[in-house]
Design a protein around this motif. Structure first.
Motif, PDB file in Angstrom:
ATOM      1  N   SER A 177       4.212 -13.118 -51.718  1.00 55.75           N
ATOM      2  CA  SER A 177       3.112 -12.339 -51.141  1.00 55.75           C
ATOM      3  C   SER A 177       3.530 -11.741 -49.805  1.00 55.75           C
ATOM      4  O   SER A 177       3.223 -10.575 -49.498  1.00 55.75           O
ATOM      5  CB  SER A 177       1.875 -13.220 -50.961  1.00 55.75           C
ATOM      6  N   LEU A 189      -3.899 -10.995 -51.681  1.00 58.15           N
ATOM      7  CA  LEU A 189      -3.148 -11.431 -50.502  1.00 58.15           C
ATOM      8  C   LEU A 189      -2.050 -10.439 -50.151  1.00 58.15           C
ATOM      9  O   LEU A 189      -1.858 -10.093 -48.976  1.00 58.15           O
ATOM     10  CB  LEU A 189      -2.549 -12.823 -50.750  1.00 58.15           C
ATOM     11  N   THR A 190      -1.337  -9.962 -51.161  1.00 62.88           N
ATOM     12  CA  THR A 190      -0.285  -8.977 -50.915  1.00 62.88           C
ATOM     13  C   THR A 190      -0.856  -7.711 -50.294  1.00 62.88           C
ATOM     14  O   THR A 190      -0.280  -7.129 -49.373  1.00 62.88           O
ATOM     15  CB  THR A 190       0.440  -8.633 -52.224  1.00 62.88           C
ATOM     16  N   GLN A 216      -3.611  -7.464 -48.493  1.00 62.89           N
ATOM     17  CA  GLN A 216      -4.015  -7.743 -47.112  1.00 62.89           C
ATOM     18  C   GLN A 216      -2.822  -7.728 -46.168  1.00 62.89           C
ATOM     19  O   GLN A 216      -2.891  -7.171 -45.070  1.00 62.89           O
ATOM     20  CB  GLN A 216      -4.721  -9.104 -47.051  1.00 62.89           C
ATOM     21  N   LEU A 273      -5.584 -13.495 -56.781  1.00 60.51           N
ATOM     22  CA  LEU A 273      -5.319 -13.910 -55.398  1.00 60.51           C
ATOM     23  C   LEU A 273      -4.004 -13.326 -54.892  1.00 60.51           C
ATOM     24  O   LEU A 273      -3.899 -12.921 -53.728  1.00 60.51           O
ATOM     25  CB  LEU A 273      -5.296 -15.431 -55.303  1.00 60.51           C
TER      26      LEU A 273
END
Length: 617
Positions: A322, A255-256, A258, A251
């Protein structure tokens, strides 16, 4: 040939282990020194605004306005300074090192390291949710690269020195020389070979010694003295820890990525300001997210944190890191992954002790395994995580559950979520690829100087028989043909040229024999006639007539130039691009003249690859 030229040729081969060991040791000392300076720079900045009475970082007890304004203003200042730089100069951190290793043979620019030192230090000092190990690896790797570039060493040797600098940086930051070696080999060099292993070991030891001189021999984290598995019934719980670490790591990577993709067109100063503001807002509720947070990690290892603090710290650090990493703030992710792993491990350890008090190990035991598992899962470096775990605890009892948890965590990321490592994903987002074929992985570790043949001779494209004979006296293997301007235009097999000369001499002898026989017949017919001298009865001297080497029947091939510092990978790629099978090896001297050292062919490269694979099993 000068001494430095002989050293360069030797470093391109396989018999330079002792020499590389000495250079690696020097590199370790210098790389450790740069990391010590960087640590002093960041820690001295903390004193200005967030330290307790003993001098330790204490963002938790700082005023609310400092928690909000410090990262916000710091992010703005860092962004405005970065905005003034060219995009290539802004690239810092481990991903930059991997990029230069993959596409630039380990040649790291000094200007990027300067940006990393000052702006990376300012980022950390302003309390952003980033680590100092990534910048430290960049600084150490650049130190090794600059040594190689300054001495104009072969690129394969420069790549080893980059690994030496990386190992020294990890060793100096964590006081873990073995983990530094494994990290450098697994992440940066991406191979295990004796030629690179020994210099990197010496560099890592030098980095640890430098760190202990200035900061003492204590490890980076305070590990409880008594750690052991209470019961084998805990093994399923360690499996659960590994699984959850793998999920969190996946995750985090997603997330990073994105955040990075969605913000790629934003101005730099806006990205860093948003990152800093996000950290400040989160810190109002969870101040533990600010800075590298090793004081919170140590509290988790000692079992001093409440369940709510562990959960909030994990969630806050996950979101803050993130955002900061995705918005390209000049800091590392290695420290934050250790922080999150410690919080997650401590969280599961606390829950386990509440549910099964008689079967559960110490909370710190779970925290240290969580640190290694999450870090290795994010970086996809299981061996580096395991070595760090063993070296930090100095406890063999942790190996069994540690191996179990680390392997599960890495498999969840790579097999269940199908994710690449954090740095591979970061490079992929930039349109670059890190992985190379096994063949190129071998070829990039060998310099052309170690494989090329020096059995060569030079001839002009129009040479006399006498010049050719002189060139063939030393029985060279190859002939480099030059045009009238002195440029190399073709490569010829020397034996073909020798065979051509022999055929020409035999043809000349046959002609002379026929001419002599014809003259004898004519003499018998005209023996009663007055003797006359033929107009063309003279010895023709053909040794001075030019022979056009580009027209005679022989095995000739086009050739490309390759620098003496190049690796076999570079030579192979250049041949592939030009669709040719040979290259001559050169170096530009101090007089700006091209000096040719030898020739390397595609067959030599293939044979060397087969030999190297056989040597490594």
């Amino acid at each position: 040939m000068t001494l430095i030229d002989r050293l360069r040729l030797r470093l391109g081969g396989f018999d330079a282990l002792a020499l590389m060991a000495v250079i690696g040791l020097i590199c370790g000392i210098l790389a450790g020194g740069t990391n010590i300076l960087f640590r002093y720079f960041t820690e001295s900045s903390y004193v200005l605004w967030a330290t307790d009475q003993s001098g330790n970082t204490d963002f938790e007890n700082a005023d609310w306005w400092l928690k909000l304004l410090l990262p916000t203003v710091g992010g703005l200042i860092v962004g405005l300074l970065l905005q003034q730089l060219k995009p290539d100069t802004r690239r810092v951190g481990v991903s930059h090192v991997l990029e230069r290793m993959a596409h630039h043979q380990g040649h790291l620019p000094a200007k990027n390291a300067i940006v990393q030192f000052f702006l990376g230090g300012l980022t950390i000092a302003s309390g952003q949710s980033v680590g100092r190990e990534g910048p430290g690896i960049h600084l150490g790797s650049t130190t090794g690269s600059l040594i190689g570039q300054r001495l104009k060493l072969p690129n394969n040797s420069t790549r080893i020195l980059v690994g030496c600098g990386c190992a020294a940086a990890i060793s100096a930051n964590f006081n873990t020389p073995l983990a530094g070696v494994v990290f450098a080999m697994e992440i940066v060099i991406m191979e295990y070979a004796v030629a690179s292993f020994i210099p990197i070991i010496l560099a890592s030891v030098a980095g640890a010694v430098m760190s202990r001189i200035f900061f003492g021999s204590d490890p980076a984290f305070i590990i409880p003295s008594s750690m052991d598995v209470q019961s084998l019934w805990e093994m399923p719980y360690f499996l659960l820890l590994g699984f959850i670490c793998g999920v969190i790591a996946s995750l985090f990577i997603m997330l990073t990525s994105q955040v990075r993709r969605r913000s790629k067109d934003w101005p730099v100063w806006i990205k860093t300001t948003i990152g800093g503001t996000s950290v400040g807002l989160i810190a109002l509720a969870v101040p533990q997210v600010m800075g590298i947070g090793y004081d919170t990690v140590n509290s988790s290892l000692q079992g001093e944190l409440l369940l709510t603090i562990l959960a909030l710290s994990l969630a806050g650090k996950f979101i803050a890191t993130s955002i900061c990493s995705g918005l390209s703030m000049p800091g590392g992710v290695l420290g934050p992954t250790l922080f999150m792993g410690a919080m997650l491990g401590g969280l599961l350890g606390t829950v386990g002790s509440l549910i099964f008090p008689n079967l559960s190990s110490d909370t710190g035991f779970y925290a240290i395994i969580g640190m290694a598992t999450l870090m290795s899962a994010v970086l996809q470096a299981p061996l580096a995580g395991l070595m760090a775990l063993l070296e930090l605890t100095n406890n063999p009892n942790i190996i069994l559950p540690g191996m179990f948890s680390i392997v599960i965590g890495n498999m969840v990321v790579s097999q269940l979520f199908k994710r690449e490592s954090y740095w591979e994903t970061q490079m992929k987002d930039r349109g670059m690829h890190l992985k190379v074929s096994p063949m190129k992985q071998v070829l990039r570790s060998i310099g052309v100087a170690g494989v090329m043949t020096r059995s060569i001779a030079f001839l002009k494209e129009e040479s006399t028989q006498q010049e050719i004979s002189i060139a063939l006296q030393d029985k060279p293997r190859w002939i480099l043909i030059k045009d009238h301007a002195g440029e190399v235009i073709s490569l010829m097999v020397a034996s073909d040229l020798g065979r051509y000369l022999i055929e020409q001499e035999e043809e000349l002898e046959r002609k002379k024999s026929k001419a002599k026989a014809k003259d004898d017949e004519a003499a018998d017919e005209t023996q009663n006639e007055p003797e006359q001298t033929p107009e063309n009865d003279q010895d023709d001297d053909t040794s001075e007539l030019p022979i056009k080497l580009m027209e005679i029947p022989a095995n000739r091939q086009d050739i490309v130039a390759i620098d003496l510092q190049a690796t076999l990978e570079e030579a192979y790629d250049k041949m592939e691009q030009r669709k040719i099978s040979a290259a001559y090896v050169y170096r530009i001297t101090h007089n700006k003249e091209e000096r040719i050292y030898g020739v390397v062919t595609r067959d030599m490269i293939t044979d060397q690859y087969i030999f190297s694979k056989a040597q490594t099993g």
